[in-house]
Design an enzyme around this catalytic site. Sequence first.
Site, short mmCIF file in Angstrom:
data_model
loop_
_atom_site.label_atom_id
_atom_site.label_comp_id
_atom_site.label_asym_id
_atom_site.label_seq_id
_atom_site.Cartn_x
_atom_site.Cartn_y
_atom_site.Cartn_z
N HIS A 166 82.94 86.34 -38.92
CA HIS A 166 84.02 85.69 -38.03
C HIS A 166 85.31 85.37 -38.62
O HIS A 166 86.29 85.34 -38.10
CB HIS A 166 83.28 84.15 -37.77
CG HIS A 166 82.26 84.15 -36.67
ND1 HIS A 166 82.49 84.31 -35.39
CD2 HIS A 166 81.14 83.88 -36.97
CE1 HIS A 166 81.20 84.38 -34.79
NE2 HIS A 166 80.23 83.88 -35.60
N ASP A 199 77.03 75.88 -24.90
CA ASP A 199 77.42 76.71 -25.60
C ASP A 199 78.57 77.50 -25.51
O ASP A 199 78.57 78.92 -25.55
CB ASP A 199 76.14 77.78 -26.09
CG ASP A 199 76.31 78.52 -27.38
OD1 ASP A 199 77.18 78.25 -28.20
OD2 ASP A 199 75.60 79.75 -27.36
N HIS A 248 76.11 82.27 -27.45
CA HIS A 248 75.36 83.11 -28.44
C HIS A 248 74.14 83.52 -27.48
O HIS A 248 73.23 84.16 -28.18
CB HIS A 248 74.59 81.89 -29.31
CG HIS A 248 75.47 81.25 -30.40
ND1 HIS A 248 76.44 80.26 -30.30
CD2 HIS A 248 75.71 81.49 -31.64
CE1 HIS A 248 76.89 79.87 -31.21
NE2 HIS A 248 76.54 80.76 -32.25
N HIS A 277 77.43 87.78 -41.10
CA HIS A 277 77.70 87.31 -39.75
C HIS A 277 78.67 86.18 -39.93
O HIS A 277 79.84 86.37 -39.24
CB HIS A 277 76.45 86.65 -39.13
CG HIS A 277 76.94 85.89 -37.88
ND1 HIS A 277 76.67 86.34 -36.67
CD2 HIS A 277 77.29 84.52 -37.66
CE1 HIS A 277 77.21 85.65 -35.48
NE2 HIS A 277 77.42 84.52 -36.06
N GLU A 278 78.65 85.10 -40.74
CA GLU A 278 79.57 84.09 -40.85
C GLU A 278 80.95 84.56 -41.28
O GLU A 278 81.86 84.32 -41.00
CB GLU A 278 79.32 82.92 -41.62
CG GLU A 278 77.91 82.39 -41.02
CD GLU A 278 78.21 81.63 -39.69
OE1 GLU A 278 79.28 81.36 -39.47
OE2 GLU A 278 77.13 81.64 -38.85
N GLU A 322 80.81 86.40 -31.06
CA GLU A 322 79.49 86.27 -31.61
C GLU A 322 78.84 87.64 -31.96
O GLU A 322 78.20 87.81 -33.10
CB GLU A 322 78.54 85.50 -30.93
CG GLU A 322 78.77 83.97 -30.97
CD GLU A 322 78.51 83.57 -32.29
OE1 GLU A 322 77.61 84.18 -33.02
OE2 GLU A 322 79.31 82.84 -32.78
N TYR A 352 86.89 81.73 -28.00
CA TYR A 352 85.49 81.25 -28.05
C TYR A 352 85.00 80.84 -26.94
O TYR A 352 84.67 79.43 -26.72
CB TYR A 352 85.23 80.46 -29.19
CG TYR A 352 84.01 80.40 -29.91
CD1 TYR A 352 83.54 81.86 -30.51
CD2 TYR A 352 83.07 79.57 -30.03
CE1 TYR A 352 82.32 81.85 -30.94
CE2 TYR A 352 81.86 79.36 -30.64
CZ TYR A 352 81.43 80.75 -30.96
OH TYR A 352 80.23 80.74 -31.61
#
Length: 365
Positions: free
Chosen positions: A188, A281, A286, A184-185, A208, A199
């Site tokens: 990005h 957020d 998310h 996932h990271e 996301e 974002y």
Amino acid sequence: MCGPAQCHNPIHCIVPPHMLRVMALRGDASVQQMARALLHQNEEVRDERAERMTGGLVPEDGRSGLFVSSALARSVPDRHVCDRRIHDGEGKAALPGRLVRGEGDAPTGDPEVDRAYDGAGTVFELYSEAFGRNSLDGAGVPLTATVHHRRNYNNAFWNGTQMAYGDGDQKIFRTFTELSVIGHEMSHGVVQYSGGLLYQGQSGALNESVADVFGTMTVQRKLDQDVYAADWLVGAGILGPDINGRALRSMKAPGTAYHDALLGQDPQPYHMDLYVDTTDDNGGVHINSGIPNHAFYLYCMYLGGNAWERPGQVWYRALQQINNPMATFHDWAAETMDAAIALFGAGSCEQVMLRRAWRLVGIAC
């Protein structure tokens, strides 16, 4: 609400702000302090990243959100060579820390170091072998990561140039070098170098969601799982022993990943009728990512086979073609439809089933 620079250049954390804010309300004094400190640290790193990415990095081809160094823009090697550089943060905040394992080095015996090293290689292989992409930027950028970031740090993030993983406090979180988190990271970074998605709001939720899609694909390909055998969880196994939950998110059943006295109820919707309007957020990036996540899951269920093959190819092509950093869910759905037609033809099973998947989450395309 984030400012313009923060929306373009955010820190991407696996533990979302809405979860930290719930902990800050429900936890005991020590948990409240931890959660507030994490929220403050996130803001600090976000500001540092904004400064770094506006000084020395330039837009390529005028595409907002896509930033590459001029050196990388000039030279894209034909051969894909993985270059992993894992550092030990030694419990400190400074990045990247002490280099402890480079490409080709033997295992260190430190589980966090070795999981970060192996996980980065698995992500590299997914993008190289399944999608023909040379590292995160497409030009062979080294895969830099730091483990043991800060002390008892309950998060992991991509800061625009590298990954960083905390050890967790062993109560709320066990570890952050879990493969879907790593995938996932790092994904990005792929989004960042593929045109970017602002974002904020729906484009941020797409940012996301794409990271979740490729994070789960990383796990499935590593385990050689087809779409029916996969668990479709993001962050499986990272929650602590006293937490009532399986993961941070579920693509199969958004809203069911956890239900805990401290963390609260997983707030992700699976349909546009349940879309969450919030200023928290960055507009619920998310939270509302559950909708496109579920659309991808449904598409995979219709097609069967491996997620990184037909459905993954559609999602990857759409990411390369969309060229719209403010894309809405409808924009993204339309782009995936175009990708399905380009790859498999108008009227193909891949196109028809994709339209059906989007309609099942309340998006007509």
